[in-house]
Design a protein around this motif. Structure first.
Motif, PDB file in Angstrom:
ATOM      1  N   SER A   7       0.807  -1.222   0.000  1.00 19.85           N
ATOM      2  CA  SER A   7       0.000   0.000   0.000  1.00 19.85           C
ATOM      3  C   SER A   7       0.838   1.268   0.000  1.00 19.85           C
ATOM      4  CB  SER A   7      -0.932   0.004   1.215  1.00 19.85           C
ATOM      5  OG  SER A   7      -0.183   0.012   2.428  1.00 19.85           O
ATOM      6  N   ARG A   8       2.104   1.143   0.318  1.00 15.63           N
ATOM      7  CA  ARG A   8       3.003   2.303   0.341  1.00 15.63           C
ATOM      8  C   ARG A   8       4.379   1.856  -0.143  1.00 15.63           C
ATOM      9  NH1 ARG A   8       6.627   1.608   4.410  1.00 15.63           N
ATOM     10  NH2 ARG A   8       6.050   0.272   6.174  1.00 15.63           N
ATOM     11  N   PRO A   9       5.216   2.808  -0.573  1.00 21.40           N
ATOM     12  CA  PRO A   9       6.580   2.441  -0.977  1.00 21.40           C
ATOM     13  C   PRO A   9       7.422   2.017   0.231  1.00 21.40           C
ATOM     14  CG  PRO A   9       5.919   4.562  -1.906  1.00 21.40           C
ATOM     15  CD  PRO A   9       4.909   4.226  -0.862  1.00 21.40           C
ATOM     16  N   TRP A  10       8.193   0.951   0.061  1.00 18.57           N
ATOM     17  CA  TRP A  10       9.036   0.431   1.130  1.00 18.57           C
ATOM     18  C   TRP A  10      10.503   0.568   0.749  1.00 18.57           C
ATOM     19  CZ3 TRP A  10       7.526  -3.150   5.367  1.00 18.57           C
ATOM     20  CH2 TRP A  10       6.149  -3.115   5.607  1.00 18.57           C
ATOM     21  N   ALA A  11      11.334   0.794   1.756  1.00 19.47           N
ATOM     22  CA  ALA A  11      12.780   0.763   1.538  1.00 19.47           C
ATOM     23  C   ALA A  11      13.224  -0.666   1.242  1.00 19.47           C
ATOM     24  CB  ALA A  11      13.509   1.294   2.764  1.00 19.47           C
ATOM     25  N   LEU A  12      14.301  -0.794   0.488  1.00 17.37           N
ATOM     26  CA  LEU A  12      14.864  -2.098   0.123  1.00 17.37           C
ATOM     27  C   LEU A  12      16.314  -2.171   0.573  1.00 17.37           C
ATOM     28  CD1 LEU A  12      14.918  -4.813  -1.476  1.00 17.37           C
ATOM     29  CD2 LEU A  12      15.585  -3.451  -3.484  1.00 17.37           C
ATOM     30  N   VAL A  13      16.668  -3.254   1.261  1.00 22.18           N
ATOM     31  CA  VAL A  13      18.046  -3.504   1.658  1.00 22.18           C
ATOM     32  C   VAL A  13      18.517  -4.795   0.989  1.00 22.18           C
ATOM     33  CG1 VAL A  13      19.638  -3.974   3.555  1.00 22.18           C
ATOM     34  CG2 VAL A  13      17.765  -2.338   3.869  1.00 22.18           C
ATOM     35  N   ILE A  14      19.610  -4.713   0.245  1.00 23.03           N
ATOM     36  CA  ILE A  14      20.226  -5.874  -0.387  1.00 23.03           C
ATOM     37  C   ILE A  14      21.424  -6.283   0.449  1.00 23.03           C
ATOM     38  CG2 ILE A  14      21.392  -6.727  -2.464  1.00 23.03           C
ATOM     39  CD1 ILE A  14      19.784  -4.621  -4.043  1.00 23.03           C
ATOM     40  N   VAL A  15      21.466  -7.545   0.882  1.00 21.41           N
ATOM     41  CA  VAL A  15      22.514  -8.046   1.779  1.00 21.41           C
ATOM     42  C   VAL A  15      23.372  -9.056   1.023  1.00 21.41           C
ATOM     43  CG1 VAL A  15      22.998  -9.167   3.978  1.00 21.41           C
ATOM     44  CG2 VAL A  15      20.966  -7.722   3.744  1.00 21.41           C
ATOM     45  N   LEU A  16      24.659  -8.771   0.891  1.00 20.49           N
ATOM     46  CA  LEU A  16      25.580  -9.589   0.106  1.00 20.49           C
ATOM     47  C   LEU A  16      26.452 -10.442   1.027  1.00 20.49           C
ATOM     48  CD1 LEU A  16      26.723  -6.764  -2.336  1.00 20.49           C
ATOM     49  CD2 LEU A  16      24.932  -8.463  -2.740  1.00 20.49           C
ATOM     50  N   HIS A  17      26.418 -11.742   0.825  1.00 18.17           N
ATOM     51  CA  HIS A  17      27.217 -12.656   1.645  1.00 18.17           C
ATOM     52  C   HIS A  17      28.707 -12.485   1.380  1.00 18.17           C
ATOM     53  CE1 HIS A  17      28.111 -15.234  -1.831  1.00 18.17           C
ATOM     54  NE2 HIS A  17      26.829 -15.179  -2.155  1.00 18.17           N
ATOM     55  N   GLY A  18      29.518 -13.055   2.255  1.00 17.10           N
ATOM     56  CA  GLY A  18      30.962 -13.035   2.075  1.00 17.10           C
ATOM     57  C   GLY A  18      31.425 -14.106   1.110  1.00 17.10           C
ATOM     58  N   ASN A 104      33.976 -10.105   0.901  1.00 17.75           N
ATOM     59  CA  ASN A 104      33.826 -10.019  -0.542  1.00 17.75           C
ATOM     60  C   ASN A 104      32.535  -9.285  -0.913  1.00 17.75           C
ATOM     61  OD1 ASN A 104      33.151 -12.546  -3.099  1.00 17.75           O
ATOM     62  ND2 ASN A 104      34.096 -10.546  -3.360  1.00 17.75           N
ATOM     63  N   GLY A 105      31.465  -9.488  -0.115  1.00 20.33           N
ATOM     64  CA  GLY A 105      30.225  -8.754  -0.324  1.00 20.33           C
ATOM     65  C   GLY A 105      30.367  -7.274  -0.025  1.00 20.33           C
ATOM     66  N   GLY A 106      31.194  -6.931   0.970  1.00 18.80           N
ATOM     67  CA  GLY A 106      31.473  -5.526   1.260  1.00 18.80           C
ATOM     68  C   GLY A 106      32.250  -4.871   0.136  1.00 18.80           C
ATOM     69  N   MET A 107      33.164  -5.631  -0.458  1.00 16.16           N
ATOM     70  CA  MET A 107      33.913  -5.114  -1.609  1.00 16.16           C
ATOM     71  C   MET A 107      32.973  -4.812  -2.769  1.00 16.16           C
ATOM     72  SD  MET A 107      37.161  -7.726  -1.529  1.00 16.16           S
ATOM     73  CE  MET A 107      38.149  -7.921  -0.043  1.00 16.16           C
ATOM     74  N   LEU A 108      32.014  -5.729  -2.998  1.00 11.73           N
ATOM     75  CA  LEU A 108      31.050  -5.472  -4.064  1.00 11.73           C
ATOM     76  C   LEU A 108      30.158  -4.289  -3.720  1.00 11.73           C
ATOM     77  CD1 LEU A 108      29.841  -6.208  -6.786  1.00 11.73           C
ATOM     78  CD2 LEU A 108      28.333  -7.829  -5.615  1.00 11.73           C
ATOM     79  N   ALA A 109      29.827  -4.110  -2.446  1.00  9.48           N
ATOM     80  CA  ALA A 109      29.021  -2.952  -2.055  1.00  9.48           C
ATOM     81  C   ALA A 109      29.714  -1.650  -2.454  1.00  9.48           C
ATOM     82  CB  ALA A 109      28.744  -2.981  -0.556  1.00  9.48           C
ATOM     83  N   TYR A 110      31.026  -1.576  -2.212  1.00 10.59           N
ATOM     84  CA  TYR A 110      31.780  -0.399  -2.654  1.00 10.59           C
ATOM     85  C   TYR A 110      31.679  -0.234  -4.173  1.00 10.59           C
ATOM     86  CZ  TYR A 110      34.271   0.697   1.737  1.00 10.59           C
ATOM     87  OH  TYR A 110      34.600   1.087   3.005  1.00 10.59           O
ATOM     88  N   LYS A 111      31.841  -1.324  -4.904  1.00 10.53           N
ATOM     89  CA  LYS A 111      31.796  -1.255  -6.368  1.00 10.53           C
ATOM     90  C   LYS A 111      30.419  -0.809  -6.845  1.00 10.53           C
ATOM     91  CE  LYS A 111      32.999  -3.901 -10.508  1.00 10.53           C
ATOM     92  NZ  LYS A 111      33.472  -5.201 -11.044  1.00 10.53           N
TER      93      LYS A 111
END
Length: 236
Positions: A7-18, A104-111
């Protein structure tokens, strides 16, 4: 989350594994599903790629790691397609798409901060290094980084890892390198606000262009782990 009704817009969080992990251990480690239910946001845990469908998976984050690096997997295109798919299927606030990840997921987050700034409002790398050769985001991106000062897998001061399982050697940039880049790119006041909370030293640059901010949480004596999360083995 159970309360989602579109019914309303929701925030989205993408979580990247190591590196060497998968979506399931990212979910266990971070506890984000519980937070999504409590605080009302959507969370997704994508899988990287590997020789097996659901184990020993990695992301191509520039100079790391494993199968994804070896096969030059375009994980930036994958996350772009994932966001597009989710926006078609769910009522997502286009101004509130966030990416976090560990190692490795944190590295991709930077990218992704560098290459998907048209879609991603903020990144939160944990125990990762910003090792991309070229970073030219089209839009300002907020950054909140977490890193243990005694991390032996991705050294706080940068350099060759002391603990290493990937067959592809790499030399990491320092945490300071990433902070200096984003403070300059987001046109923040160069003088940080500093405070301490127990073993955590916090540097914040809150006054940046277009309402963005940059923060660093340094866990004094902390290792290669998700702060406050469950213990999961990662090799990148």
């Amino acid at each position: 989350p159970s309360a989602y009704d579109g019914s309303r817009p929701w925030a989205l969080v993408i979580v990247l594994h190591g590196g060497g992990g998968n979506a399931q251990n990212a979910q266990r480690m971070t506890g984000f599903s519980d937070q999504a239910n409590k605080k009302g946001f959507l969370v997704v845990y994508p899988n990287g790629t590997g020789r097996l469908p659901d184990r020993f998976l990695t992301w191509n984050a520039g100079n790391c790691c494993g199968y994804a690096l070896e096969h030059n997997v375009d994980d930036v295109a994958f996350i772009r397609a994932l966001i597009s798919k989710l926006r078609k299927e769910y009522n997502i606030d286009a101004r509130a798409v966030y990416v976090t990840g560990i190692s490795n997921g944190g590295m991709l987050a930077y990218k992704l901060g560098c290459e998907l700034s048209d879609l991603v409002a903020a990144i939160a790398p944990v125990a990762g290094a910003m090792n991309v050769d070229v970073c030219m985001p089209m839009e300002p991106v907020s950054v909140i980084a977490f890193h243990g000062t005694e991390d032996r897998h991705v050294l706080y001061e940068g350099g060759w890892p002391l603990v290493y399982y990937d067959r592809y050697e790499r030399k990491d940039n320092s945490v300071a390198h990433a902070m200096e880049y984003w403070v300059e790119r987001d046109a923040c006041d160069a003088r940080p606000q500093e405070m301490e909370r127990g073993r955590v030293k916090i540097k914040s640059w809150p006054f940046c262009v277009q309402g963005t901010a940059v923060s660093l949480y340094s866990i004094v004596g902390g290792g290669h782990a998700w702060p406050g999360g469950t213990s999961e083995r990662m090799w990148g």
